[in-house]
Scaffold this motif. Structure first.
Motif, PDB file in Angstrom:
ATOM      1  N   GLY A   1       0.808  -1.210   0.000  1.00  0.00           N
ATOM      2  CA  GLY A   1       0.000   0.000   0.000  1.00  0.00           C
ATOM      3  C   GLY A   1       0.841   1.258   0.000  1.00  0.00           C
ATOM      4  O   GLY A   1       0.362   2.333   0.315  1.00  0.00           O
ATOM      5  N   LEU A   2       2.134   1.134  -0.354  1.00  0.00           N
ATOM      6  CA  LEU A   2       3.027   2.291  -0.307  1.00  0.00           C
ATOM      7  C   LEU A   2       3.378   2.800  -1.695  1.00  0.00           C
ATOM      8  O   LEU A   2       4.180   3.704  -1.848  1.00  0.00           O
ATOM      9  CB  LEU A   2       4.321   1.927   0.436  1.00  0.00           C
ATOM     10  N   GLY A   3       2.792   2.188  -2.720  1.00  0.00           N
ATOM     11  CA  GLY A   3       3.099   2.633  -4.077  1.00  0.00           C
ATOM     12  C   GLY A   3       2.018   3.573  -4.562  1.00  0.00           C
ATOM     13  O   GLY A   3       1.503   4.403  -3.810  1.00  0.00           O
ATOM     14  N   ILE A   4       1.692   3.420  -5.843  1.00  0.00           N
ATOM     15  CA  ILE A   4       0.632   4.247  -6.413  1.00  0.00           C
ATOM     16  C   ILE A   4      -0.687   3.935  -5.705  1.00  0.00           C
ATOM     17  O   ILE A   4      -0.950   2.799  -5.324  1.00  0.00           O
ATOM     18  CB  ILE A   4       0.532   4.031  -7.934  1.00  0.00           C
ATOM     19  N   GLN A   5      -1.464   4.970  -5.497  1.00  0.00           N
ATOM     20  CA  GLN A   5      -2.680   4.788  -4.706  1.00  0.00           C
ATOM     21  C   GLN A   5      -3.873   4.398  -5.576  1.00  0.00           C
ATOM     22  O   GLN A   5      -3.969   4.824  -6.721  1.00  0.00           O
ATOM     23  CB  GLN A   5      -2.989   6.085  -3.952  1.00  0.00           C
ATOM     24  N   PRO A   6      -4.767   3.555  -5.074  1.00  0.00           N
ATOM     25  CA  PRO A   6      -5.961   3.218  -5.827  1.00  0.00           C
ATOM     26  C   PRO A   6      -6.759   4.500  -6.067  1.00  0.00           C
ATOM     27  O   PRO A   6      -6.632   5.440  -5.287  1.00  0.00           O
ATOM     28  CB  PRO A   6      -6.703   2.259  -4.894  1.00  0.00           C
ATOM     29  N   PRO A   7      -7.579   4.593  -7.123  1.00  0.00           N
ATOM     30  CA  PRO A   7      -8.047   3.489  -7.961  1.00  0.00           C
ATOM     31  C   PRO A   7      -7.116   3.098  -9.102  1.00  0.00           C
ATOM     32  O   PRO A   7      -7.420   2.127  -9.782  1.00  0.00           O
ATOM     33  CB  PRO A   7      -9.352   4.043  -8.536  1.00  0.00           C
TER      34      PRO A   7
ATOM     35  N   TRP B   1       2.093 -12.743   9.567  1.00  0.00           N
ATOM     36  CA  TRP B   1       3.025 -13.223  10.582  1.00  0.00           C
ATOM     37  C   TRP B   1       3.374 -12.040  11.484  1.00  0.00           C
ATOM     38  O   TRP B   1       3.897 -11.042  11.009  1.00  0.00           O
ATOM     39  CB  TRP B   1       4.275 -13.768   9.891  1.00  0.00           C
ATOM     40  N   PRO B   2       3.080 -12.132  12.756  1.00  0.00           N
ATOM     41  CA  PRO B   2       3.208 -10.937  13.593  1.00  0.00           C
ATOM     42  C   PRO B   2       4.650 -10.619  13.962  1.00  0.00           C
ATOM     43  O   PRO B   2       5.020 -10.627  15.140  1.00  0.00           O
ATOM     44  CB  PRO B   2       2.391 -11.300  14.829  1.00  0.00           C
ATOM     45  N   GLY B   3       5.481 -10.343  12.991  1.00  0.00           N
ATOM     46  CA  GLY B   3       6.877 -10.034  13.249  1.00  0.00           C
ATOM     47  C   GLY B   3       7.193  -8.578  12.949  1.00  0.00           C
ATOM     48  O   GLY B   3       6.296  -7.730  12.890  1.00  0.00           O
ATOM     49  N   VAL B   4       8.464  -8.311  12.714  1.00  0.00           N
ATOM     50  CA  VAL B   4       8.923  -6.942  12.502  1.00  0.00           C
ATOM     51  C   VAL B   4       8.293  -6.332  11.251  1.00  0.00           C
ATOM     52  O   VAL B   4       7.922  -5.164  11.233  1.00  0.00           O
ATOM     53  CB  VAL B   4      10.451  -6.903  12.362  1.00  0.00           C
ATOM     54  N   GLY B   5       8.180  -7.156  10.188  1.00  0.00           N
ATOM     55  CA  GLY B   5       7.670  -6.643   8.921  1.00  0.00           C
ATOM     56  C   GLY B   5       6.256  -6.114   9.051  1.00  0.00           C
ATOM     57  O   GLY B   5       5.953  -4.992   8.644  1.00  0.00           O
ATOM     58  N   LEU B   6       5.403  -6.927   9.643  1.00  0.00           N
ATOM     59  CA  LEU B   6       4.012  -6.520   9.815  1.00  0.00           C
ATOM     60  C   LEU B   6       3.941  -5.283  10.705  1.00  0.00           C
ATOM     61  O   LEU B   6       3.176  -4.353  10.453  1.00  0.00           O
ATOM     62  CB  LEU B   6       3.213  -7.684  10.428  1.00  0.00           C
ATOM     63  N   MET B   7       4.790  -5.275  11.741  1.00  0.00           N
ATOM     64  CA  MET B   7       4.810  -4.127  12.647  1.00  0.00           C
ATOM     65  C   MET B   7       5.237  -2.866  11.899  1.00  0.00           C
ATOM     66  O   MET B   7       4.649  -1.795  12.078  1.00  0.00           O
ATOM     67  CB  MET B   7       5.776  -4.400  13.797  1.00  0.00           C
ATOM     68  N   LEU B   8       6.261  -3.010  11.019  1.00  0.00           N
ATOM     69  CA  LEU B   8       6.747  -1.860  10.265  1.00  0.00           C
ATOM     70  C   LEU B   8       5.645  -1.298   9.376  1.00  0.00           C
ATOM     71  O   LEU B   8       5.406  -0.088   9.339  1.00  0.00           O
ATOM     72  CB  LEU B   8       7.961  -2.264   9.419  1.00  0.00           C
ATOM     73  N   VAL B   9       4.955  -2.198   8.675  1.00  0.00           N
ATOM     74  CA  VAL B   9       3.903  -1.753   7.770  1.00  0.00           C
ATOM     75  C   VAL B   9       2.795  -1.053   8.542  1.00  0.00           C
ATOM     76  O   VAL B   9       2.310   0.022   8.155  1.00  0.00           O
ATOM     77  CB  VAL B   9       3.344  -2.952   6.971  1.00  0.00           C
ATOM     78  N   GLU B  10       2.420  -1.638   9.672  1.00  0.00           N
ATOM     79  CA  GLU B  10       1.366  -1.013  10.484  1.00  0.00           C
ATOM     80  C   GLU B  10       1.828   0.331  11.032  1.00  0.00           C
ATOM     81  O   GLU B  10       1.061   1.294  11.085  1.00  0.00           O
ATOM     82  CB  GLU B  10       0.964  -1.949  11.633  1.00  0.00           C
TER      83      GLU B  10
ATOM     84  N   GLN C   1       1.653   2.944   8.355  1.00  0.00           N
ATOM     85  CA  GLN C   1       0.274   3.373   8.125  1.00  0.00           C
ATOM     86  C   GLN C   1      -0.218   4.270   9.257  1.00  0.00           C
ATOM     87  O   GLN C   1      -1.000   5.186   9.040  1.00  0.00           O
ATOM     88  CB  GLN C   1      -0.638   2.152   7.956  1.00  0.00           C
ATOM     89  N   ALA C   2       0.257   3.996  10.478  1.00  0.00           N
ATOM     90  CA  ALA C   2      -0.163   4.797  11.626  1.00  0.00           C
ATOM     91  C   ALA C   2       0.725   6.026  11.817  1.00  0.00           C
ATOM     92  O   ALA C   2       0.548   6.765  12.773  1.00  0.00           O
ATOM     93  CB  ALA C   2      -0.143   3.928  12.885  1.00  0.00           C
ATOM     94  N   ARG C   3       1.696   6.237  10.904  1.00  0.00           N
ATOM     95  CA  ARG C   3       2.666   7.331  11.000  1.00  0.00           C
ATOM     96  C   ARG C   3       3.359   7.345  12.359  1.00  0.00           C
ATOM     97  O   ARG C   3       3.565   8.381  12.981  1.00  0.00           O
ATOM     98  CB  ARG C   3       2.008   8.688  10.753  1.00  0.00           C
ATOM     99  N   ASP C   4       3.736   6.158  12.800  1.00  0.00           N
ATOM    100  CA  ASP C   4       4.381   6.012  14.087  1.00  0.00           C
ATOM    101  C   ASP C   4       5.892   5.980  13.850  1.00  0.00           C
ATOM    102  O   ASP C   4       6.511   4.930  13.747  1.00  0.00           O
ATOM    103  CB  ASP C   4       3.902   4.698  14.724  1.00  0.00           C
ATOM    104  N   TYR C   5       6.504   7.165  13.745  1.00  0.00           N
ATOM    105  CA  TYR C   5       7.858   7.229  13.210  1.00  0.00           C
ATOM    106  C   TYR C   5       8.934   6.667  14.117  1.00  0.00           C
ATOM    107  O   TYR C   5       9.947   6.188  13.652  1.00  0.00           O
ATOM    108  CB  TYR C   5       8.207   8.664  12.805  1.00  0.00           C
ATOM    109  N   SER C   6       8.711   6.732  15.445  1.00  0.00           N
ATOM    110  CA  SER C   6       9.774   6.212  16.302  1.00  0.00           C
ATOM    111  C   SER C   6       9.929   4.710  16.107  1.00  0.00           C
ATOM    112  O   SER C   6      11.042   4.183  16.160  1.00  0.00           O
ATOM    113  CB  SER C   6       9.509   6.555  17.766  1.00  0.00           C
TER     114      SER C   6
END
Lengths: 305, 296
Positions: free
Chosen positions: A245-251, B245-254, B257-262
């Protein structure tokens, strides 16, 4: 064996000597996998350019582009003759979206490579030609970029700049600067000592002219190989970014994001994960074939098959 | 001794990057901390200040999690789940790739070689998250042998069956690259003089291949494994998302998305740190495996 050799010799004597690039081209087209790669890339590129012609056209009723065309009467249809790759949960034709997604992939690949080639080659030329502190400074920056896995660097930059097509291209482009800079620098270091560079200096050409007219053309072949391999990585990373979800945005459709949708519906619609992924796979594979083919064609040390 | 000195020099270029990265991420979220960290000071001093802070466990404050959960321990918890995944994938990739690379390298351009090359190209070109999706589709949904996602059944802890598919998806990616290098390593080695000597003194084929050729071909592979470890770490970020898989990757992505920069900052730094360390270890291993190489 001896006969064919002498035959070649007589032919060569009658003909004008062939140029380096013509020889490269010859040995490249003799490589079947490389030609296959070119074929796939041409096919995908043509599809991307002429996307409106080969897919359902813009709906005259609401003027929506074809890839956004929803048909709630036919959601989640498996592949058929009317919907070659099935439809998604909103009844959008998957084939149309894959074809339009190819535009994104191609765009990102080309622009990212333009960024990294331009900056990387300039940096590599300067580092290799001037040496001394300029070299150390540039190479330290390059090493710093190299300290990150490329996907991680791209994710980080997009996370800071915000997700969009432009930022994704920028992030991927910056991630590939080191490989271009290193390849160029390594070649410049050996070319710098050649006689023709010395003669260019002797007739009073300035550094800029020597760098771009005397040295740069002779570093071209490894750079070209790097570009085609870089294209394959750029497309992979773009797909990963848009999957997250970090690339081009939908649609706007992209292959990576289509896989995100497919992931959500994986228990019901297998076609939504198979086909977009296949498109990524084939494109990356094709660029790899081209890169390997070019490397073999351009490297005189390679063993002929 | 020479190895250690080299390592320190080799290691140095990565550090300002990690520091600079920290600054950049902070600029966005925590302008105040930027001042505290003293950007006006020379980079080495900056670095030591930052390291000092990190060692005191000061990673900043997360915006998504409550203040009583320090970011450091949160991320550490996730790393404990990601590391087994990457290690298994690494082992899987290496164990598959080395025999494949050897048999392909022994008979170049034969059908076995072509077959192996096809497999390794698949590993290289197919994105690991798509391979993951295909594995889910086939083994989890069509055959219903393994669970589609998660860390274990809801309510209970970890279960091995949840571990299988993600590690295979990652392992295949790595296998592709390593096979390729193993093959070309074998090709180089098999045409060298010492192999001819080994054959000439009447050693059995097996001994020549395993004791003489494989050992030397592995040399080039060690560096490649270390470099590809970066791709593995990157791949694990995306693959974790595929398998939830609840590891670092999923945490990073979340966190992004939450703009949790620290959290983003810490995870990126931690992964880069692991990457640099692995490459350092590879350099040391290289010197150890090949006594001809001495770092001055």
């Amino acid at each position: 064996m001896n006969e064919t050799k002498s035959d070649n010799l007589t032919i060569n004597l009658k003909r004008k000597p062939t140029s380096l690039w013509r020889n490269i081209f010859r040995s490249f087209i003799r490589n079947r996998t490389a030609v296959f790669g070119v074929f796939i890339i041409l096919l995908f590129t043509l599809c991307a350019i002429f996307a409106p012609l080969i897919t359902v056209d813009i709906n005259p009723d609401n003027n929506r582009p074809a890839y956004e065309e929803m048909d709630f009467d036919s959601p989640k249809l498996p592949p058929s003759l009317t919907h070659l790759a099935g439809t998604d949960d909103r009844g959008r034709d998957s084939f149309t979206r894959i074809v339009y997604g190819g535009r994104v992939s191609l765009q990102v690949g080309i622009l990212a490579m333009l960024i990294s080639t331009f900056i990387g080659v300039t940096a590599g030329l300067a580092a290799g030609y001037y040496g001394k502190w300029i070299d150390s400074l540039i190479m330290r920056i390059i090493d710093a970029i190299l300290a990150f896995p490329s996907l991680l660097l791209a994710i980080l930059m997009v996370a800071i700049l915000g997700p969009s097509l432009r930022n994704a291209m920028l992030a991927i482009g910056i991630g590939f600067i080191p490989s271009f800079a290193r390849v160029t620098r390594a070649n410049v270091l050996s070319i710098r000592e050649k006689e023709y560079v010395e003669s260019a200096k002797a007739i009073g050409a300035n550094s800029w002219r020597i760098m771009w007219l005397s040295i740069f053309p002779n570093t071209l072949s490894p750079i070209i190989v790097q570009i085609s391999l870089g294209m394959s990585y750029a497309i992979l990373i773009e797909a990963s970014l848009s999957f997250l979800g970090l690339g081009i945005q939908p649609p706007t459709p992209s292959w990576g994001y289509m896989l995100t949708t497919g992931r959500e519906l994986i228990e019901y619609c297998w076609w939504l994960t198979v086909f977009p992924g296949l498109a990524i796979f084939l494109t990356v594979l094709a660029w790899n074939f081209i890169g390997d083919g070019l490397r073999e064609a351009m490297d005189p040390r390679q063993i002929r098959r | 001794m020479s190895i250690i000195i080299f390592s320190a020099v080799r290691f140095a270029p990565g550090d300002p990057a990690v520091t600079r990265l920290g600054m950049e991420a902070t600029k966005e979220a925590l302008a105040q901390e930027r001042k505290d960290m003293g950007l006006d000071k020379p980079i080495p001093i900056q670095y030591f200040i930052w390291v000092n802070k990190v060692f005191r466990g000061d990673f900043g404050v997360s915006s998504a999690y409550a203040a009583e959960h320090p970011v450091g321990s949160l991320v550490l918890e996730k790393f404990k789940r990601t590391i087994p995944l990457t290690i298994t994938a690494l082992l899987l990739g290496v164990i598959l790739a080395i025999p494949l690379g050897i048999i392909a390298g022994l008979k170049p351009f034969s059908w076995t070689d072509n077959f192996v090359s096809a497999i390794s190209l698949f590993g290289i070109a197919a994105p690991s998250f798509w391979v993951g999706l295909m594995l889910i589709l086939f083994f989890a949904i069509r055959l219903d042998w393994l669970p589609t996602s998660g860390y274990g059944p809801i309510g209970s802890g970890f279960k091995v069956s949840h571990f299988v598919l993600p590690s295979i998806a990652l392992g295949i990616q790595l296998m592709g690259a390593i096979t390729r290098y193993m093959r070309s390593g074998m090709l180089d080695v098999m045409s060298s003089d010492y192999i001819r000597t080994a054959h000439a003194k009447g050693l059995p084929y097996r001994t020549v291949v395993i004791r003489h050729a494989m050992k030397n071909a592995l040399l080039s592979v060690v560096t490649v494994i270390a470099l590809d470890f970066g791709a593995l770490l990157g791949g694990s970020l995306v693959t974790e998302t595929v398998f939830r898989w609840p590891g670092v990757g999923l945490m990073l992505v979340e966190a992004i998305q939450a703009r949790d920069y620290s959290i983003v900052q810490l995870i990126v730094m931690a992964i880069s740190f692991v990457y640099v360390i692995v490459n350092l270890l590879a350099d040391i291993a290289y010197g150890y495996l090949d006594p001809r190489i001495r770092y001055e």
